[in-house]
Design a protein around this motif. Sequence first.
Motif, mmCIF file in Angstrom:
data_model
loop_
_atom_site.group_PDB
_atom_site.id
_atom_site.type_symbol
_atom_site.label_atom_id
_atom_site.label_comp_id
_atom_site.label_asym_id
_atom_site.label_seq_id
_atom_site.Cartn_x
_atom_site.Cartn_y
_atom_site.Cartn_z
ATOM 1 N N SER A 74 0.804 -1.225 0.000
ATOM 2 C CA SER A 74 0.000 0.000 0.000
ATOM 3 C C SER A 74 0.838 1.278 0.000
ATOM 4 O O SER A 74 0.299 2.365 -0.126
ATOM 5 C CB SER A 74 -0.943 0.005 1.208
ATOM 6 O OG SER A 74 -0.184 -0.020 2.402
ATOM 7 N N SER A 75 2.161 1.143 0.161
ATOM 8 C CA SER A 75 2.996 2.350 0.282
ATOM 9 C C SER A 75 3.983 2.557 -0.863
ATOM 10 O O SER A 75 4.483 3.667 -1.025
ATOM 11 C CB SER A 75 3.834 2.300 1.569
ATOM 12 O OG SER A 75 3.052 2.239 2.717
ATOM 13 N N VAL A 76 4.306 1.494 -1.608
ATOM 14 C CA VAL A 76 5.439 1.667 -2.543
ATOM 15 C C VAL A 76 5.018 1.699 -4.011
ATOM 16 O O VAL A 76 5.834 2.042 -4.874
ATOM 17 C CB VAL A 76 6.540 0.583 -2.339
ATOM 18 C CG1 VAL A 76 6.895 0.432 -0.876
ATOM 19 C CG2 VAL A 76 6.175 -0.752 -2.940
ATOM 20 N N ILE A 77 3.771 1.320 -4.312
ATOM 21 C CA ILE A 77 3.367 1.279 -5.729
ATOM 22 C C ILE A 77 2.627 2.575 -6.064
ATOM 23 O O ILE A 77 1.553 2.838 -5.523
ATOM 24 C CB ILE A 77 2.481 0.047 -6.009
ATOM 25 C CG1 ILE A 77 3.243 -1.222 -5.605
ATOM 26 C CG2 ILE A 77 2.053 -0.004 -7.483
ATOM 27 C CD1 ILE A 77 2.396 -2.468 -5.517
ATOM 28 N N PRO A 78 3.207 3.392 -6.926
ATOM 29 C CA PRO A 78 2.558 4.676 -7.200
ATOM 30 C C PRO A 78 1.285 4.499 -8.021
ATOM 31 O O PRO A 78 1.121 3.465 -8.680
ATOM 32 C CB PRO A 78 3.608 5.441 -8.009
ATOM 33 C CG PRO A 78 4.505 4.403 -8.563
ATOM 34 C CD PRO A 78 4.426 3.191 -7.692
ATOM 35 N N ARG A 79 0.405 5.486 -7.955
ATOM 36 C CA ARG A 79 -0.776 5.454 -8.837
ATOM 37 C C ARG A 79 -0.279 5.376 -10.268
ATOM 38 O O ARG A 79 0.694 6.041 -10.628
ATOM 39 C CB ARG A 79 -1.596 6.726 -8.653
ATOM 40 C CG ARG A 79 -2.486 6.561 -7.440
ATOM 41 C CD ARG A 79 -3.237 7.795 -7.073
ATOM 42 N NE ARG A 79 -3.374 7.819 -5.612
ATOM 43 C CZ ARG A 79 -4.385 7.263 -4.944
ATOM 44 N NH1 ARG A 79 -5.357 6.680 -5.581
ATOM 45 N NH2 ARG A 79 -4.427 7.295 -3.625
ATOM 46 N N ALA A 96 -1.899 -10.981 -3.691
ATOM 47 C CA ALA A 96 -2.819 -10.490 -4.737
ATOM 48 C C ALA A 96 -4.082 -9.920 -4.083
ATOM 49 O O ALA A 96 -4.602 -8.884 -4.521
ATOM 50 C CB ALA A 96 -3.152 -11.617 -5.703
ATOM 51 N N GLU A 97 -4.553 -10.573 -3.039
ATOM 52 C CA GLU A 97 -5.767 -10.072 -2.353
ATOM 53 C C GLU A 97 -5.511 -8.706 -1.716
ATOM 54 O O GLU A 97 -6.374 -7.831 -1.746
ATOM 55 C CB GLU A 97 -6.201 -11.062 -1.255
ATOM 56 C CG GLU A 97 -6.931 -12.277 -1.802
ATOM 57 C CD GLU A 97 -7.059 -13.395 -0.764
ATOM 58 O OE1 GLU A 97 -7.383 -14.509 -1.168
ATOM 59 O OE2 GLU A 97 -6.815 -13.141 0.439
ATOM 60 N N ILE A 98 -4.324 -8.544 -1.158
ATOM 61 C CA ILE A 98 -3.994 -7.239 -0.552
ATOM 62 C C ILE A 98 -4.011 -6.160 -1.637
ATOM 63 O O ILE A 98 -4.605 -5.094 -1.470
ATOM 64 C CB ILE A 98 -2.606 -7.285 0.142
ATOM 65 C CG1 ILE A 98 -2.629 -8.231 1.338
ATOM 66 C CG2 ILE A 98 -2.168 -5.886 0.573
ATOM 67 C CD1 ILE A 98 -1.251 -8.511 1.943
ATOM 68 N N ALA A 99 -3.356 -6.462 -2.764
ATOM 69 C CA ALA A 99 -3.291 -5.470 -3.852
ATOM 70 C C ALA A 99 -4.688 -5.142 -4.366
ATOM 71 O O ALA A 99 -5.019 -3.970 -4.599
ATOM 72 C CB ALA A 99 -2.407 -5.995 -4.987
ATOM 73 N N ALA A 100 -5.535 -6.175 -4.505
ATOM 74 C CA ALA A 100 -6.898 -5.946 -4.998
ATOM 75 C C ALA A 100 -7.668 -5.080 -4.005
ATOM 76 O O ALA A 100 -8.415 -4.175 -4.401
ATOM 77 C CB ALA A 100 -7.605 -7.281 -5.218
ATOM 78 N N THR A 101 -7.463 -5.317 -2.711
ATOM 79 C CA THR A 101 -8.149 -4.519 -1.685
ATOM 80 C C THR A 101 -7.780 -3.042 -1.817
ATOM 81 O O THR A 101 -8.610 -2.165 -1.607
ATOM 82 C CB THR A 101 -7.761 -5.035 -0.279
ATOM 83 O OG1 THR A 101 -8.099 -6.409 -0.213
ATOM 84 C CG2 THR A 101 -8.476 -4.280 0.824
ATOM 85 N N HIS A 102 -6.523 -2.794 -2.173
ATOM 86 C CA HIS A 102 -6.070 -1.399 -2.314
ATOM 87 C C HIS A 102 -6.290 -0.874 -3.729
ATOM 88 O O HIS A 102 -5.783 0.204 -4.064
ATOM 89 C CB HIS A 102 -4.593 -1.284 -1.902
ATOM 90 C CG HIS A 102 -4.410 -1.441 -0.418
ATOM 91 N ND1 HIS A 102 -4.559 -0.407 0.465
ATOM 92 C CD2 HIS A 102 -4.169 -2.541 0.341
ATOM 93 C CE1 HIS A 102 -4.379 -0.845 1.708
ATOM 94 N NE2 HIS A 102 -4.141 -2.140 1.656
#
Length: 377
Positions: A74-79, A96-102
Amino acid sequence: MTGRHVLLTPGPVNVGLEVRQALQRTDVGHREPEALAALDRVRAKATTVFGGDSGYDTVVLTGSGTSGLESVISSVIPRGGRLLVLENGRFGRRIAEIAATHRIALTVLSFDWNEAVRPEVLAAALQADSTVTHVAVVHHETSTGLLNPVGLIGAVTAAAGVTLIVDAVSSLGAEPLDIAADHIDWCVSSANKCLESVPGLSLVCAPRARWEALRFVEPTTFSLNLYQHWKAQQIAGEPLFTPAVQLLFALDAALDSLLLEGTPGRAHRYRSISALLRRGLAERNLRMALPDHLRSASVTVCELPESVPFPYFQPAMRKAGFAIYSAPAHLGNACGIATMGQLTADDVLGFLNELDALIATSRTASTRCAVADGSMR
Ligand SMILES: Cc1ncc(COP(=O)(O)O)c(C=O)c1O
Protein backbone atom coordinates in the motif's frame (compact mmCIF):
# COMPACT_ATOMS: atom_id res chain seq x y z
CA MET A 1 -1.72 -26.57 29.35
CA THR A 2 1.28 -27.74 31.35
CA GLY A 3 4.62 -29.23 30.31
CA ARG A 4 6.21 -28.87 26.91
CA HIS A 5 3.82 -28.20 24.04
CA VAL A 6 5.67 -28.90 20.80
CA LEU A 7 4.79 -26.44 18.04
CA LEU A 8 5.20 -28.30 14.74
CA THR A 9 3.60 -25.24 13.15
CA PRO A 10 5.21 -22.64 10.87
CA GLY A 11 4.92 -19.92 13.49
CA PRO A 12 4.49 -19.28 16.28
CA VAL A 13 7.39 -21.53 17.19
CA ASN A 14 8.93 -22.81 20.40
CA VAL A 15 11.31 -20.08 21.52
CA GLY A 16 14.54 -20.14 23.51
CA LEU A 17 15.02 -19.23 27.17
CA GLU A 18 16.72 -15.94 26.25
CA VAL A 19 13.54 -14.79 24.47
CA ARG A 20 11.35 -15.81 27.39
CA GLN A 21 13.66 -14.00 29.83
CA ALA A 22 13.67 -10.85 27.71
CA LEU A 23 9.87 -10.76 27.96
CA GLN A 24 10.13 -10.65 31.73
CA ARG A 25 12.17 -7.47 31.97
CA THR A 26 10.84 -4.55 33.95
CA ASP A 27 8.15 -2.25 32.50
CA VAL A 28 9.32 0.52 30.18
CA GLY A 29 7.74 3.31 28.15
CA HIS A 30 8.17 3.21 24.41
CA ARG A 31 9.88 6.63 24.21
CA GLU A 32 12.31 5.96 27.06
CA PRO A 33 15.99 5.58 26.17
CA GLU A 34 16.04 1.78 26.79
CA ALA A 35 13.16 1.21 24.37
CA LEU A 36 14.61 3.53 21.71
CA ALA A 37 17.96 1.75 22.00
CA ALA A 38 16.22 -1.64 21.65
CA LEU A 39 14.43 -0.41 18.50
CA ASP A 40 17.77 0.73 17.05
CA ARG A 41 19.44 -2.58 17.89
CA VAL A 42 16.63 -4.62 16.35
CA ARG A 43 16.70 -2.52 13.16
CA ALA A 44 20.48 -2.85 12.79
CA LYS A 45 20.61 -6.58 13.56
CA ALA A 46 17.67 -7.33 11.28
CA THR A 47 19.33 -5.44 8.42
CA THR A 48 22.38 -7.69 8.83
CA VAL A 49 20.17 -10.80 8.75
CA PHE A 50 18.49 -9.55 5.54
CA GLY A 51 22.00 -9.25 4.04
CA GLY A 52 21.97 -5.45 3.94
CA ASP A 53 24.90 -3.16 4.72
CA SER A 54 24.94 0.47 5.89
CA GLY A 55 23.09 1.49 2.71
CA TYR A 56 20.00 -0.45 3.83
CA ASP A 57 17.41 0.32 6.50
CA THR A 58 14.92 -1.89 8.29
CA VAL A 59 11.68 -0.60 9.73
CA VAL A 60 9.96 -2.49 12.55
CA LEU A 61 6.15 -2.54 12.53
CA THR A 62 3.81 -3.76 15.20
CA GLY A 63 1.59 -6.36 13.59
CA SER A 64 1.85 -9.79 12.02
CA GLY A 65 3.63 -10.62 8.76
CA THR A 66 0.54 -9.66 6.78
CA SER A 67 0.68 -6.09 8.06
CA GLY A 68 4.31 -5.86 6.94
CA LEU A 69 3.26 -7.04 3.49
CA GLU A 70 0.26 -4.72 3.39
CA SER A 71 2.44 -1.78 4.41
CA VAL A 72 4.71 -2.40 1.41
CA ILE A 73 1.94 -3.09 -1.11
CA SER A 74 0.00 0.00 0.00
CA SER A 75 3.00 2.35 0.28
CA VAL A 76 5.44 1.67 -2.54
CA ILE A 77 3.37 1.28 -5.73
CA PRO A 78 2.56 4.68 -7.20
CA ARG A 79 -0.78 5.45 -8.84
CA GLY A 80 -0.43 4.32 -12.44
CA GLY A 81 1.83 1.45 -11.39
CA ARG A 82 1.01 -2.23 -11.91
CA LEU A 83 1.89 -5.15 -9.64
CA LEU A 84 2.59 -8.60 -11.08
CA VAL A 85 2.21 -11.29 -8.44
CA LEU A 86 3.97 -14.62 -8.94
CA GLU A 87 1.55 -17.08 -7.37
CA ASN A 88 2.09 -20.73 -6.50
CA GLY A 89 0.44 -21.04 -3.12
CA ARG A 90 -1.82 -19.60 -0.45
CA PHE A 91 0.50 -16.72 0.48
CA GLY A 92 1.07 -15.61 -3.12
CA ARG A 93 -2.71 -15.42 -3.36
CA ARG A 94 -2.80 -13.33 -0.22
CA ILE A 95 -0.46 -10.72 -1.76
CA ALA A 96 -2.82 -10.49 -4.74
CA GLU A 97 -5.77 -10.07 -2.35
CA ILE A 98 -3.99 -7.24 -0.55
CA ALA A 99 -3.29 -5.47 -3.85
CA ALA A 100 -6.90 -5.95 -5.00
CA THR A 101 -8.15 -4.52 -1.69
CA HIS A 102 -6.07 -1.40 -2.31
CA ARG A 103 -7.36 -1.25 -5.91
CA ILE A 104 -3.86 -1.53 -7.33
CA ALA A 105 -3.65 -2.58 -10.99
CA LEU A 106 -2.82 -6.26 -10.77
CA THR A 107 -1.61 -9.14 -12.91
CA VAL A 108 -1.38 -12.61 -11.37
CA LEU A 109 1.04 -15.06 -12.97
CA SER A 110 0.13 -18.47 -11.56
CA PHE A 111 2.19 -21.65 -11.44
CA ASP A 112 1.21 -25.08 -10.20
CA TRP A 113 1.42 -25.34 -6.43
CA ASN A 114 3.98 -28.10 -6.78
CA GLU A 115 6.32 -26.25 -9.13
CA ALA A 116 8.68 -23.37 -8.44
CA VAL A 117 8.24 -20.02 -10.19
CA ARG A 118 10.01 -20.20 -13.56
CA PRO A 119 12.13 -17.07 -14.10
CA GLU A 120 11.97 -17.43 -17.90
CA VAL A 121 8.16 -17.25 -17.76
CA LEU A 122 8.45 -14.07 -15.70
CA ALA A 123 10.94 -12.61 -18.19
CA ALA A 124 8.52 -13.29 -21.05
CA ALA A 125 5.62 -11.76 -19.10
CA LEU A 126 7.61 -8.60 -18.39
CA GLN A 127 8.60 -8.34 -22.02
CA ALA A 128 4.97 -8.72 -23.10
CA ASP A 129 3.62 -6.07 -20.68
CA SER A 130 5.63 -2.90 -20.19
CA THR A 131 3.02 -1.48 -17.76
CA VAL A 132 4.29 -3.73 -14.94
CA THR A 133 6.29 -1.64 -12.46
CA HIS A 134 6.50 -4.04 -9.49
CA VAL A 135 6.78 -7.83 -9.05
CA ALA A 136 5.96 -9.68 -5.82
CA VAL A 137 6.90 -13.22 -4.89
CA VAL A 138 6.84 -15.42 -1.80
CA HIS A 139 10.28 -16.86 -1.06
CA HIS A 140 9.06 -19.79 1.00
CA GLU A 141 5.45 -20.79 0.23
CA THR A 142 4.64 -22.02 3.69
CA SER A 143 1.36 -23.57 2.52
CA THR A 144 3.27 -26.30 0.67
CA GLY A 145 6.85 -25.87 1.92
CA LEU A 146 8.10 -24.85 -1.53
CA LEU A 147 11.10 -22.57 -2.04
CA ASN A 148 11.04 -20.14 -4.95
CA PRO A 149 14.34 -19.13 -6.61
CA VAL A 150 14.47 -15.49 -5.45
CA GLY A 151 18.00 -14.93 -6.75
CA LEU A 152 17.02 -15.92 -10.30
CA ILE A 153 13.79 -13.92 -10.07
CA GLY A 154 15.78 -10.90 -8.86
CA ALA A 155 18.12 -11.19 -11.84
CA VAL A 156 15.11 -10.99 -14.18
CA THR A 157 13.46 -8.02 -12.43
CA ALA A 158 16.75 -6.13 -12.18
CA ALA A 159 17.41 -6.64 -15.90
CA ALA A 160 13.88 -5.46 -16.71
CA GLY A 161 14.15 -2.44 -14.39
CA VAL A 162 11.12 -3.34 -12.26
CA THR A 163 10.90 -3.30 -8.49
CA LEU A 164 10.98 -6.63 -6.64
CA ILE A 165 8.99 -7.21 -3.44
CA VAL A 166 9.77 -10.43 -1.57
CA ASP A 167 7.70 -12.07 1.15
CA ALA A 168 10.40 -13.67 3.32
CA VAL A 169 8.01 -14.08 6.25
CA SER A 170 8.79 -17.77 6.73
CA SER A 171 12.29 -17.95 5.26
CA LEU A 172 14.42 -15.18 6.75
CA GLY A 173 16.89 -16.67 9.19
CA ALA A 174 16.85 -20.22 7.85
CA GLU A 175 17.01 -20.08 4.04
CA PRO A 176 19.71 -18.48 1.91
CA LEU A 177 18.54 -14.94 1.13
CA ASP A 178 20.61 -11.84 0.46
CA ILE A 179 18.69 -8.65 -0.21
CA ALA A 180 21.63 -7.11 -2.09
CA ALA A 181 22.91 -10.07 -4.11
CA ASP A 182 19.34 -11.20 -4.92
CA HIS A 183 18.39 -7.70 -6.20
CA ILE A 184 15.46 -7.41 -3.80
CA ASP A 185 14.04 -3.91 -3.41
CA TRP A 186 11.57 -4.54 -0.59
CA CYS A 187 11.82 -7.54 1.70
CA VAL A 188 9.33 -8.41 4.43
CA SER A 189 9.63 -10.80 7.34
CA SER A 190 8.13 -11.43 10.76
CA ALA A 191 9.45 -12.15 14.22
CA ASN A 192 7.80 -15.45 15.05
CA LYS A 193 9.01 -17.90 12.44
CA CYS A 194 12.67 -18.61 11.59
CA LEU A 195 13.80 -15.59 13.63
CA GLU A 196 12.47 -17.56 16.64
CA SER A 197 10.86 -14.76 18.59
CA VAL A 198 7.23 -14.36 19.64
CA PRO A 199 4.47 -13.03 17.32
CA GLY A 200 3.58 -9.35 17.00
CA LEU A 201 6.32 -7.63 15.01
CA SER A 202 7.07 -7.50 11.31
CA LEU A 203 10.14 -6.17 9.53
CA VAL A 204 10.58 -4.36 6.22
CA CYS A 205 14.06 -3.91 4.73
CA ALA A 206 15.05 -1.89 1.65
CA PRO A 207 17.96 0.12 0.25
CA ARG A 208 17.94 3.64 1.78
CA ALA A 209 17.37 5.23 -1.64
CA ARG A 210 14.09 3.30 -1.88
CA TRP A 211 12.96 4.66 1.48
CA GLU A 212 13.89 8.20 0.52
CA ALA A 213 12.02 7.94 -2.79
CA LEU A 214 8.78 7.01 -0.96
CA ARG A 215 8.21 10.69 -0.23
CA PHE A 216 6.96 11.00 -3.82
CA VAL A 217 4.50 8.07 -3.57
CA GLU A 218 0.96 8.67 -2.39
CA PRO A 219 0.13 5.94 0.17
CA THR A 220 -3.27 4.30 0.43
CA THR A 221 -3.09 3.67 4.18
CA PHE A 222 -2.46 5.79 7.26
CA SER A 223 -1.22 3.53 10.05
CA LEU A 224 0.82 1.39 7.65
CA ASN A 225 2.32 4.35 5.75
CA LEU A 226 5.87 3.11 5.36
CA TYR A 227 7.42 6.48 4.57
CA GLN A 228 6.12 7.94 7.84
CA HIS A 229 7.36 4.89 9.79
CA TRP A 230 10.79 5.12 8.18
CA LYS A 231 11.04 8.87 8.79
CA ALA A 232 10.15 8.39 12.45
CA GLN A 233 12.50 5.45 13.05
CA GLN A 234 15.42 6.51 10.84
CA ILE A 235 15.40 10.30 11.05
CA ALA A 236 13.76 11.02 14.42
CA GLY A 237 15.03 7.80 16.05
CA GLU A 238 11.68 6.87 17.57
CA PRO A 239 8.58 4.84 16.71
CA LEU A 240 5.74 6.59 14.90
CA PHE A 241 3.03 5.19 17.17
CA THR A 242 3.07 2.98 20.28
CA PRO A 243 4.88 -0.23 19.32
CA ALA A 244 4.66 -3.60 21.09
CA VAL A 245 7.59 -2.45 23.18
CA GLN A 246 8.07 -5.65 25.20
CA LEU A 247 8.36 -7.62 21.97
CA LEU A 248 11.27 -5.47 20.83
CA PHE A 249 13.33 -6.83 23.71
CA ALA A 250 12.31 -10.38 22.87
CA LEU A 251 13.22 -9.93 19.18
CA ASP A 252 16.51 -8.29 20.15
CA ALA A 253 17.45 -11.38 22.17
CA ALA A 254 16.28 -13.71 19.38
CA LEU A 255 18.37 -11.82 16.80
CA ASP A 256 21.45 -12.12 19.02
CA SER A 257 20.97 -15.90 19.04
CA LEU A 258 20.48 -15.98 15.27
CA LEU A 259 23.59 -13.89 14.60
CA LEU A 260 25.56 -16.23 16.84
CA GLU A 261 24.23 -19.35 15.13
CA GLY A 262 24.29 -17.79 11.64
CA THR A 263 21.68 -18.42 8.95
CA PRO A 264 23.70 -21.37 7.53
CA GLY A 265 23.92 -22.88 11.03
CA ARG A 266 20.19 -22.49 11.56
CA ALA A 267 19.47 -23.91 8.11
CA HIS A 268 21.64 -26.90 8.96
CA ARG A 269 19.85 -27.42 12.30
CA TYR A 270 16.40 -27.23 10.68
CA ARG A 271 17.45 -29.46 7.78
CA SER A 272 18.78 -32.19 10.07
CA ILE A 273 15.56 -32.24 12.07
CA SER A 274 13.37 -32.20 8.97
CA ALA A 275 15.52 -34.99 7.44
CA LEU A 276 14.72 -37.12 10.49
CA LEU A 277 11.02 -36.33 10.08
CA ARG A 278 11.01 -36.98 6.33
CA ARG A 279 12.83 -40.29 6.76
CA GLY A 280 10.26 -41.30 9.35
CA LEU A 281 7.35 -40.36 7.10
CA ALA A 282 8.88 -42.22 4.13
CA GLU A 283 9.41 -45.33 6.29
CA ARG A 284 5.69 -45.22 7.03
CA ASN A 285 4.93 -44.93 3.28
CA LEU A 286 3.42 -41.46 3.66
CA ARG A 287 3.77 -39.52 0.42
CA MET A 288 5.20 -36.02 0.57
CA ALA A 289 3.65 -33.26 -1.52
CA LEU A 290 6.89 -32.00 -3.08
CA PRO A 291 10.07 -33.51 -4.48
CA ASP A 292 13.08 -33.07 -2.23
CA HIS A 293 14.79 -30.36 -4.32
CA LEU A 294 11.82 -27.96 -3.92
CA ARG A 295 11.41 -28.39 -0.17
CA SER A 296 12.41 -25.79 2.38
CA ALA A 297 14.42 -26.60 5.49
CA SER A 298 11.42 -26.21 7.71
CA VAL A 299 8.07 -27.31 6.26
CA THR A 300 6.96 -30.77 5.17
CA VAL A 301 3.51 -31.39 3.73
CA CYS A 302 2.54 -35.05 3.59
CA GLU A 303 -0.47 -37.27 3.10
CA LEU A 304 -1.98 -38.98 6.11
CA PRO A 305 -3.07 -42.64 6.04
CA GLU A 306 -6.71 -43.00 4.94
CA SER A 307 -7.51 -44.52 8.32
CA VAL A 308 -6.39 -41.30 10.07
CA PRO A 309 -8.50 -38.40 8.78
CA PHE A 310 -7.07 -34.95 9.51
CA PRO A 311 -10.07 -33.80 11.64
CA TYR A 312 -9.30 -36.75 13.94
CA PHE A 313 -5.49 -36.50 13.66
CA GLN A 314 -5.12 -32.84 14.63
CA PRO A 315 -6.96 -32.91 17.99
CA ALA A 316 -5.45 -36.30 18.86
CA MET A 317 -1.96 -34.92 18.23
CA ARG A 318 -2.78 -31.82 20.22
CA LYS A 319 -3.87 -33.97 23.15
CA ALA A 320 -0.51 -35.72 22.92
CA GLY A 321 1.29 -32.35 23.02
CA PHE A 322 1.93 -31.62 19.34
CA ALA A 323 0.39 -28.68 17.43
CA ILE A 324 -0.04 -29.40 13.69
CA TYR A 325 -1.61 -27.36 10.87
CA SER A 326 -3.72 -28.37 7.93
CA ALA A 327 -2.47 -28.60 4.34
CA PRO A 328 -4.06 -26.95 1.26
CA ALA A 329 -7.47 -28.51 0.58
CA HIS A 330 -6.58 -29.83 -2.90
CA LEU A 331 -4.09 -32.25 -1.28
CA GLY A 332 -6.93 -34.11 0.42
CA ASN A 333 -6.16 -35.89 3.67
CA ALA A 334 -2.81 -34.23 4.36
CA CYS A 335 -1.07 -32.10 6.97
CA GLY A 336 1.74 -29.58 7.21
CA ILE A 337 4.50 -30.20 9.73
CA ALA A 338 7.03 -27.49 10.49
CA THR A 339 10.43 -28.08 12.01
CA MET A 340 11.03 -24.42 12.81
CA GLY A 341 12.07 -23.00 16.14
CA GLN A 342 13.66 -24.60 19.19
CA LEU A 343 12.91 -28.24 18.43
CA THR A 344 14.95 -31.32 19.15
CA ALA A 345 15.31 -34.71 17.48
CA ASP A 346 13.36 -36.12 20.44
CA ASP A 347 10.40 -33.87 19.60
CA VAL A 348 10.29 -35.35 16.10
CA LEU A 349 10.75 -38.92 17.33
CA GLY A 350 7.97 -38.32 19.87
CA PHE A 351 5.70 -37.11 17.06
CA LEU A 352 6.49 -40.19 14.93
CA ASN A 353 5.77 -42.51 17.88
CA GLU A 354 2.45 -40.78 18.43
CA LEU A 355 1.68 -41.14 14.72
CA ASP A 356 2.36 -44.89 14.97
CA ALA A 357 0.03 -45.14 17.94
CA LEU A 358 -2.73 -43.29 16.05
CA ILE A 359 -2.30 -45.49 12.97
CA ALA A 360 -2.43 -48.65 15.12
CA THR A 361 -5.54 -47.46 16.98
CA SER A 362 -7.31 -46.39 13.79
CA ARG A 363 -6.54 -49.76 12.14
CA THR A 364 -7.94 -51.64 15.09
CA ALA A 365 -11.02 -49.37 15.09
CA SER A 366 -11.63 -49.73 11.34
CA THR A 367 -11.12 -53.51 11.56
CA ARG A 368 -13.73 -53.62 14.32
CA CYS A 369 -16.14 -51.55 12.19
CA ALA A 370 -15.51 -53.71 9.11
CA VAL A 371 -16.17 -56.90 11.10
CA ALA A 372 -19.28 -55.33 12.66
CA ASP A 373 -20.81 -54.23 9.32
CA GLY A 374 -19.90 -57.53 7.68
CA SER A 375 -17.47 -56.15 5.06
CA MET A 376 -14.59 -58.25 6.54
CA ARG A 377 -15.07 -61.98 7.00
C1 LIG B 1 4.96 -16.88 3.55
C2 LIG B 1 3.99 -16.22 4.48
N1 LIG B 1 3.59 -14.98 4.19
C3 LIG B 1 2.74 -14.31 4.99
C4 LIG B 1 2.25 -14.90 6.13
C5 LIG B 1 1.29 -14.16 7.01
O1 LIG B 1 1.89 -13.93 8.23
P1 LIG B 1 1.01 -13.58 9.51
O2 LIG B 1 0.14 -14.76 9.80
O3 LIG B 1 2.06 -13.34 10.54
O4 LIG B 1 0.23 -12.37 9.19
C6 LIG B 1 2.63 -16.20 6.46
C7 LIG B 1 2.11 -16.88 7.66
O5 LIG B 1 2.28 -18.05 7.89
C8 LIG B 1 3.53 -16.86 5.61
O6 LIG B 1 3.94 -18.10 5.90
